[in-house]
Design a protein around this motif. Structure first.
Motif, PDB file in Angstrom:
ATOM      1  N   VAL A  72      57.167  33.194  17.231  1.00 38.59           N
ATOM      2  CA  VAL A  72      57.313  32.596  18.561  1.00 38.59           C
ATOM      3  C   VAL A  72      58.607  31.777  18.569  1.00 38.59           C
ATOM      4  O   VAL A  72      58.753  30.793  17.849  1.00 38.59           O
ATOM      5  N   ASN A  73      59.560  32.215  19.389  1.00 42.14           N
ATOM      6  CA  ASN A  73      60.907  31.657  19.394  1.00 42.14           C
ATOM      7  C   ASN A  73      61.034  30.718  20.584  1.00 42.14           C
ATOM      8  O   ASN A  73      61.480  31.100  21.654  1.00 42.14           O
ATOM      9  N   SER A 106      59.020  36.149  25.209  1.00 50.15           N
ATOM     10  CA  SER A 106      58.296  36.239  26.485  1.00 50.15           C
ATOM     11  C   SER A 106      56.876  36.739  26.231  1.00 50.15           C
ATOM     12  O   SER A 106      56.575  37.296  25.168  1.00 50.15           O
ATOM     13  N   GLU A 107      56.029  36.562  27.251  1.00 49.58           N
ATOM     14  CA  GLU A 107      54.612  36.889  27.129  1.00 49.58           C
ATOM     15  C   GLU A 107      54.368  38.344  26.719  1.00 49.58           C
ATOM     16  O   GLU A 107      53.540  38.628  25.864  1.00 49.58           O
ATOM     17  N   VAL A 108      55.107  39.274  27.327  1.00 48.98           N
ATOM     18  CA  VAL A 108      54.853  40.697  27.061  1.00 48.98           C
ATOM     19  C   VAL A 108      55.155  41.067  25.619  1.00 48.98           C
ATOM     20  O   VAL A 108      54.567  42.005  25.073  1.00 48.98           O
ATOM     21  N   ALA A 136      58.412  19.518  20.566  1.00 49.60           N
ATOM     22  CA  ALA A 136      58.046  20.925  20.345  1.00 49.60           C
ATOM     23  C   ALA A 136      57.076  21.390  21.433  1.00 49.60           C
ATOM     24  O   ALA A 136      57.202  22.503  21.960  1.00 49.60           O
ATOM     25  N   MET A 137      56.110  20.526  21.808  1.00 49.55           N
ATOM     26  CA  MET A 137      55.148  20.902  22.848  1.00 49.55           C
ATOM     27  C   MET A 137      55.850  21.047  24.198  1.00 49.55           C
ATOM     28  O   MET A 137      55.527  21.955  24.975  1.00 49.55           O
ATOM     29  N   ASP A 138      56.820  20.159  24.472  1.00 50.85           N
ATOM     30  CA  ASP A 138      57.609  20.288  25.711  1.00 50.85           C
ATOM     31  C   ASP A 138      58.288  21.650  25.769  1.00 50.85           C
ATOM     32  O   ASP A 138      58.254  22.335  26.789  1.00 50.85           O
ATOM     33  N   GLY A 140      56.528  28.752  28.803  1.00 51.65           N
ATOM     34  CA  GLY A 140      55.486  29.433  29.570  1.00 51.65           C
ATOM     35  C   GLY A 140      54.554  30.278  28.713  1.00 51.65           C
ATOM     36  O   GLY A 140      53.851  31.152  29.221  1.00 51.65           O
ATOM     37  N   LEU A 141      54.534  30.019  27.393  1.00 50.73           N
ATOM     38  CA  LEU A 141      53.761  30.879  26.485  1.00 50.73           C
ATOM     39  C   LEU A 141      52.424  30.265  26.055  1.00 50.73           C
ATOM     40  O   LEU A 141      51.662  30.895  25.332  1.00 50.73           O
TER      41      LEU A 141
END
Length: 196
Positions: free
Chosen positions: A5-6, A31-33, A52-54, A60-61
């Motif tokens: 997850v980037n 991205s989600e896809v 990191a949470m921000d 949007g993941l």
């Protein structure tokens, strides 16, 4: 195939180097896809849990990560992101594993951050298959996750006992850096890549 997850939270060069050495194919998830392209997901993380949470929220993941049913491994701050809340930035995290991330207590006479090699007490778990109990792993952190026997799969001691690794269903987290922990860390990454 492992998807990383980037979301801009940390240096992933040592992680990608370790995966390459092990012959594990990987790619970046932006991205989600792209989650659908991979059988296993790693959430890396270095630095501040609040920041990191921000970044994760901005990406949007978060909802997609929460809904995953394939094996997920959070490393360092990536593990802390799986918990409910962090004292670092007083921030609500993903709430995947109902635990708290807390600051080490200087009153215990310890240096913060905790930095260096530490023995890990391993509970029986596939993530640690073939890794001897009390093996040393490499840690760099100022915040820790409380130990809870329901979710704790390994502990370490630094002034107090805390979670070195946690698991809930398909979600795993390690507080140490397997990619910087030599042969034992590589074995753990290989074990993760073989989880069903």
């Amino acid at each position: 195939m492992v998807g990383i997850v980037n979301y801009g939270a940390g240096n992933i060069f040592s992680l990608t180097s370790a995966l390459s050495r092990l012959g594990i194919t990987y790619g970046m998830i932006n991205s989600e896809v792209e989650f659908d392209l991979y059988s296993h997901i790693i959430i890396p993380g270095v630095g501040h849990a609040g920041a990191a949470m921000d970044k994760l929220n901005q990406s949007g993941l978060v909802d997609k990560i929460r809904s995953l049913t394939k094996p997920v491994l959070g490393i360092c701050v990536g593990m802390q992101l799986l918990t409910d809340h962090s004292e670092e930035g007083d921030v609500t995290l993903t709430n995947i594993i109902p635990l708290q991330t807390k600051l080490f207590d200087k009153a215990l006479g310890i240096k913060i951050p905790h930095m260096g090699w530490n023995n890990v007490e391993i509970k029986n778990n596939l993530l640690f298959e073939g890794v001897e109990n009390q093996t040393q792993f490499y840690f760099v952190h100022s915040y820790f996750i409380e130990y809870n026997p329901t979710f704790g799969i390994a502990t370490a001691d630094y002034g107090q006992e805390y979670s070195a690794a946690i698991q809930k269903d398909n979600f795993y987290g390690v507080q140490f850096h397997p990619e910087k922990s030599g042969a034992a860390g590589e074995r753990l990454l290989l074990n993760f890549s073989n989880l069903k």
